[in-house]
Each structure stands twice: as C-alpha cells, then as structure tokens.
Design an enzyme around this catalytic site. Structure first.
Site: not given
Length: 228
Positions: A61, A76, A132, A198
């Site tokens: 991101h 995040e 992430h 993640e």
C-alpha cells in the site's frame, strides 16, 4: 541526469552506446530501481556484491492507499513501512550488511503493483517479501498468515521457517502456508522466491495493541530477517 521510466532509460543508454556486461548487473539494478521508485534511498554499501544475498522488501500500500484500517485509525501502510525500514536498519546495524536489501518504497508513497514487481525482475533477488496486515469483521480471529503463489517446495519451506520463527520468537499464532494468486507473487515467480506475509489482524484487539508499539515492529522485523 534524472531518468523517468524504462523507455527513456534505454533510449539514453542507446544514445550513449552503453553495453551491459554481466558484471554491471549491480549498477543497472540500482539505476533501474531508482527509475522505478523515485523515493528509494539506497546506501552505497548496499550496492550488490559478489556472494551476497539480495532481498527485496515490499511494504504494501502507501500514499492514498492506506490498506487495512483499525477502528482507532492505525493504518496498514504505516505499520508495514516501519517494519520494512527496520529490517534494512537491522541488516546494517546488527548483521553488518549481510544482505543487499532493497525497499520497494521508503516513504508514504503509492507505488504501482507493476513497478514493485519490475524491481524484482531486474534485480533478480534471492527472495521477495511483501509485507501486509489483515483485517476481518470477526474481531476474535488472529494470527500471521504466509502466502506463496504455488506449491513450490522451496517457497513453502521459506514460508514455514519464517512462520515458525514468528511463533517461537514472538509468540504469534501462525497458520498453515497458503497459496494465492496475488499480483506481486504471480509476477515475481519467474525471477525469485516470493512470499506475502500478513502480519496479524488490525481488527483483533491483542494484535492491534502489539502492532501499535514501535519496539514490537522492530522485533517483527528482526524475527523475519533472522528467519531468512
């Protein structure tokens, strides 16, 4: 000279009649990474050296894309950028630059998925790690999840070693390695081992509390770095 994009770069090289022997891979990789990522900061000691492993760390991101968002506003994009930069710092301060580490972004900038994978294509790293954080409606769900593109044995082995390291060193609940058709995995599989991690759920109170603290993000960074 400031170079914008691959077309202009190669046009400039052709004009200068530059050649590309294998020994120049480090220089070309550095120039291309800067061409892709105007905000990438690469220290001189990170230029590729014979025998050193190359690691690309992709902080997901960035910019207008915040990624997952906790109820109290933790983004995040900020969490994973801190962890990516901490990995590079640990490599320099603790491991004496054992690895050549490249970040797909070093600031709050949105980098396209294609440009993230182009960096892997030209550097051909030993491993590409995309960072992430998760989010889900059910706040009771927690744990670290690791993904590979397919069932490649070596990719799964690396993922399991990192998963085990996060569990043993930090006590994170970890799940079985999964396969997924994520862009950054699909587009890098031809050039290197690629994993997507993640790092817990921003929707879970315990993991959110953990990820808020800078010292814990640094611990995550070190645990991943030591695992690889």
């Amino acid at each position: 000279m400031e170079i914008h994009g691959f077309r202009r770069f190669f046009e400039y090289c052709s004009m200068k009649n530059w050649k590309y022997p294998f020994a120049m891979r480090a220089t070309i990789g550095l120039i291309l990474s800067l061409s892709i990522l105007g905000n990438l900061k690469v220290h001189s000691q990170q230029i590729l050296m014979e025998g050193r492993k190359i690691v690309v760390i992709d902080a997901g991101h960035g910019g207008m894309d915040s990624g997952a968002l906790s109820e109290d506003g933790l983004q995040e994009k900020d969490v994973v950028l801190d962890i990516a930069k901490a990995m590079a710092n640990w490599n320099a301060s603790l491991l004496d630059n054992k690895y050549d580490i490249y970040l797909t972004r070093s600031s709050d900038t949105l980098i396209s998925l294609n440009d993230r994978t182009k960096l892997a294509k030209y550097l051909k790293p030993d491993i590409f790690i995309s960072l992430h954080c998760n989010h889900i409606e059910d706040p009771s769900i927690k744990g670290v999840e690791l993904y590979t593109y397919d069932a490649n044995e070596l990719s799964i082995y690396y993922a399991r070693v990192i998963s085990k390291g996060l569990n043993k060193k930090l006590g994170f609940k970890t799940r079985e390695v999964k396969q997924a058709n994520f862009h950054v995995l699909r587009k890098t599989k031809e050039y290197c081992l690629a994993l997507l991690i993640e790092l817990g759920y921003l929707s879970n109170a315990d993991e959110l509390h953990y990820l808020k603290k800078e010292k814990n993000r640094k611990a995550l960074a070190l645990a991943i770095l030591q695992s690889i």
